[in-house]
Design an enzyme around this catalytic site. Structure first.
Site: not given
Ligand code: BGC
Length: 761
Positions: A295
């Site tokens: 993530d």
């Molecule tokens: C989120 C993810 C997301 C990623 C990219 C993160 O802050 O937890 O679910 O896919 O950002 O935008």
């Protein structure tokens, strides 16, 4: 120029793309062929180029998280040219995608194409309801179709990979991200995960209208302590294996191409650094051959967790644990190559990660034609296509849940009525898009006001009454903060006084749920509760339409307001969907995918709880498992939802009373439409395993069917139970089915059921 020729030459040797007689369809070749090509490509790569494939950069602006190095566009360009970037996220639109892809393919030494990721959560430009709302439909076909439409639009703007579906089970309405998942149940969650993956990926990933999906966040993120975003998670083996992991396993079985790990730790280990989850379970046990993306900066965040002392150690832990790609974390790109050169990390680990990443790129057809998602004509034709509006409207209507309908207030009469429509959210064209509406344009939702205005037979007066209150959160400058201002109450009260029926649209703004929007209070925010009570004093004929991204504790409303409609955030077509339900042109059939509490103190509250050693003793003393200030029961249970018609359940039958482990058990029930409208009903089957070596929940959903039943008609549904549905994981992580007594329940919610018994020998 020399470089371009070299990269094409290398590729032509590797994959035969330049051979005029070759078919150019790499993805149609058999797997072995692709694996050979990947192997030969890996042999040509330097350590830095391998690390590059494991590096994902954000586009040249901040999107969903803090970017550690602002103003690094020049560096990102340079790395693209060097072949040190495997993927980008938040680059969208054919023009943008083509420009970065061109650098990767035509200017880097090996010309390996980028995979382009984006959070296509419930649509790209044309938005479906938020995922929690879609899940309330229990309609797997329509959910799949919604994801297909999202994939079509996204693929037309250059995107070939979505960070969806989120398959995190959660029992905690305080956690803002419940809006992004399928609710609290692992069985329903698994089927919805599969439907969404199928919708995104289709039957053939090389089809240009499909995109790779991501099962996220692996794992346990939905169990953040106290519902506070990014918090620790502390769950036992049984909860992990029986509740959290099943939808992920289902996703792996559905051939999802990627997994995303998460920000949380479980039992002291940040999951980004968990070999147990990523290697032992995902890659070894489940044979997952796609790749794991971290993530946003979660590899680097292991330093803040106190699990790694610096970036170098974070890189080492994450790569050993099986995190294949670093999302905007700058850890792999800055540390990994040296770690390999120093002999701390085996180069084989890099090869494994790169092989997984290249495999998905091959499957997407990117080696066949890196610009296959970059077609301006397709972009124009597909994005916002009217057909997509029809699809999201269909999904939106199916997502609505009728929570209460007394005094026959609903459906509304179509003529001769004076209707007062009240609430800031009723006229809001932005809030219904939710917080994951990155690519949609502002104010593009049909508001409830607009939807109701299209019914001309009544007189309709709109008054705001009060702004929605919204706390401090990102991206919301346009939303007024109101916790005290009641100056517009009087206008609303006067309108209500003069109306036959009052429709009040109240609840959370779209930006009040989603990532980093945890709440400690589950009531109507701001002065909306006061507004509701003030209007109620002058006119009790109120239809409350709720807008929200999570279960709310609306106990007062449930006691006083005759009709309540759960309308979530329904996306682009919100107003039309709500109006069609209010006016009875669509008979609602949604059922709650998450329990609604009476108050926040009951949270976490869920239907598949354990009985405890002291379940009930109302006549006796105080020493039983309960609260002294409220019921144990929820306000609205899981699986609950009404219709404008009524259904009667009868004739619950089993094909025996004793069965051997392994034998099929047939459970049938008759459902009759006893009202005066055709309707749809989600028939739900639950079991209870009465005695287990690991205590079993009081109910577990094990089957459901969505039936359309005409007025007066009866239908019989037959479910099949077997060892797979009756078993569970024990604390040695073994799936077992234990002989003994079971109960089976069938009905229209998790509490209103017929029941029968059987024994497993
Ligand atoms: C989120 C993810 C997301 C990623 C990219 C993160 O802050 O937890 O679910 O896919 O950002 O935008």
């Amino acid at each position: 120029m020399k470089k371009i020729i070299l990269s094409l030459a290398v590729l032509s040797v590797l994959i035969g793309c330049k051979n005029e007689n070759s078919s150019m369809h790499v993805v149609n070749n058999d797997n072995q062929d692709v694996e050979l090509k990947i192997d030969s490509l890996i042999k040509l790569m330097t350590i830095e180029e391998k690390v590059g494939q494991m590096n994902q950069y954000n586009g040249f602006w901040d999107a969903t998280g803090p970017s550690p190095k602002n103003g690094t566009a020049a560096k990102k360009y340079e790395h693209l040219r060097k072949g040190w970037v495997g993927s980008m996220l938040n680059v969208r639109g054919v023009e943008q995608v083509r420009s970065v892809q061109k650098i990767a393919v035509e200017e880097s030494r090996l010309g390996i194409p980028l995979i382009i990721g984006f959070d296509v959560i419930h649509g790209y430009k044309t938005l479906s309801p938020i995922p929690l709302a879609e899940s309330a439909s229990w309609d797997l076909k329509t959910i799949q179709e919604s994801a297909r439409v999202a994939a079509l639009e996204a693929s037309a703007v250059g995107i070939n990979w979505t960070f969806a579906p989120m398959v995190d089970i959660s029992r905690d309405a305080r956690w803002g991200r419940v809006m992004e998942g399928a609710g609290e149940d692992p069985y329903l969650g698994s089927l919805i995960a599969k439907a969404r993956i199928k919708g995104f990926q289709g039957d053939d990933l090389s089809d240009v209208g499909t995109i790779a999906a991501t099962a996220k966040h692996f794992a346990g993120y939905g169990f953040a302590e106290a519902g506070r975003e990014y918090n620790s998670v502390d769950i036992g083996t049984s909860t992990l294996h029986n509740i959290v992991l099943p939808p992920f396993k289902a996703a792996a079985e559905a051939d999802v191409k990627t997994f995303m790990n998460s920000f949380n730790e479980i039992n002291g280990v940040p999951v980004t650094g968990s070999s147990y989850l990523q290697r032992n379970i995902l890659k070894d046990k489940w044979n997952f051959n796609g790749f794991v993306i971290s993530d946003w900066a979660s590899i680097r965040e292991m330093i803040s967790w106190g699990h790694a002392k610096d970036k170098k150690q974070a890189a080492e832990i994450a790569v050993i644990a099986g995190s294949d790609m670093d999302m905007e974390g700058y850890v792999y790109i800055e540390e990994l190559a040296q770690l390999v050169k120093d002999g701390v990390i085996e180069e084989d680990l890099l090869d494994d990660a790169v092989r997984r990443i290249l495999r998905v790129k091959f499957e997407l057809g990117l080696f066949d034609d890196p610009y296959r998602y970059c077609d301006e004509v397709r972009e124009k034709e597909i994005v916002g296509n009217p057909k997509h509006h029809e699809a999201v409207l269909d999904m939106a209507k199916k997502s609505i849940v009728l929570l209460k309908n007394e005094k026959n207030l609903l459906p509304l009469k179509k003529e001769g009525q004076k209707i007062a429509l009240i609430g800031a959210l009723a006229a809001d064209k932005n809030s219904p898009l939710g917080s994951w509406r990155l690519a949609s344009d502002d104010n593009t939702a049909v508001s409830v006001l607009e939807g109701m205005q299209s019914y001309k037979g009544n007189s309709l007066v709109y008054k705001k009454g009060a702004d929605v209150s919204i706390g401090k959160t990102a991206f919301i400058e346009e939303v007024k903060i109101n916790t005290t201002d009641k100056s517009e109450f009087q206008e609303a009260i006067t309108a209500a006084k003069n109306a036959d029926v009052v429709v009040m649209v109240l609840g959370e703004h779209g930006f009040q749920s989603g990532e980093a929007r945890s709440r400690t209070n589950l009531q109507l925010p701001g002065v909306q509760q006061d507004l509701l009570e003030a209007v109620y004093k002058v006119n009790q004929n109120i239809v409350l339409v709720l807008n929200n991204g999570r279960p709310l504790a609306i106990t007062w409303a449930d006691e006083h307001i005759p009709a309540i409609v759960e309308a979530w955030q329904l996306g682009t077509q919100t107003g039309n969907a709500v109006a069609q339900v209010l006016y009875g042109d669509y008979n609602p059939s949604g059922k709650l995918p998450m329990t609604f509490p009476r108050n926040v103190g009951q949270v976490p509250i869920y239907y598949n709880y354990k009985n405890t050693g002291r379940p009930i003793n109302k006549e006796g003393n105080v020493f039983w498992s309960h609260y002294i200030d409220t019921e144990n029961t929820p306000l609205y249970p899981f699986g609950y939802g009404l219709s404008y018609t009524t259904f009667e359940y009868s004739n619950l039958k089993l094909n025996g009373s004793k069965f051997n482990v392994g034998e099929d058990i047939k459970v049938s029930v008759e459902v009759k439409n006893t009202g005066n409208r055709d309707g749809k009903e989600v028939v739900q089957l639950y079991i209870r395993d009465l005695v287990g070596s690991i205590t079993r929940p009081v109910k577990e959903l094990k089957g459901f069917e969505l039936l359309e039943i005409k007025v007066g008609e009866s239908k019989t549904v037959t479910f099949t139970l077997n060892s797979a549905t009756l078993g569970f994981y024990n604390n040695q992580e073994k799936f077992i089915t234990e002989p003994g007594d079971f109960k089976v329940f069938v009905g229209g919610s998790s509490i209103k059921t017929l029941e029968a018994n059987f024994e497993l020998e």
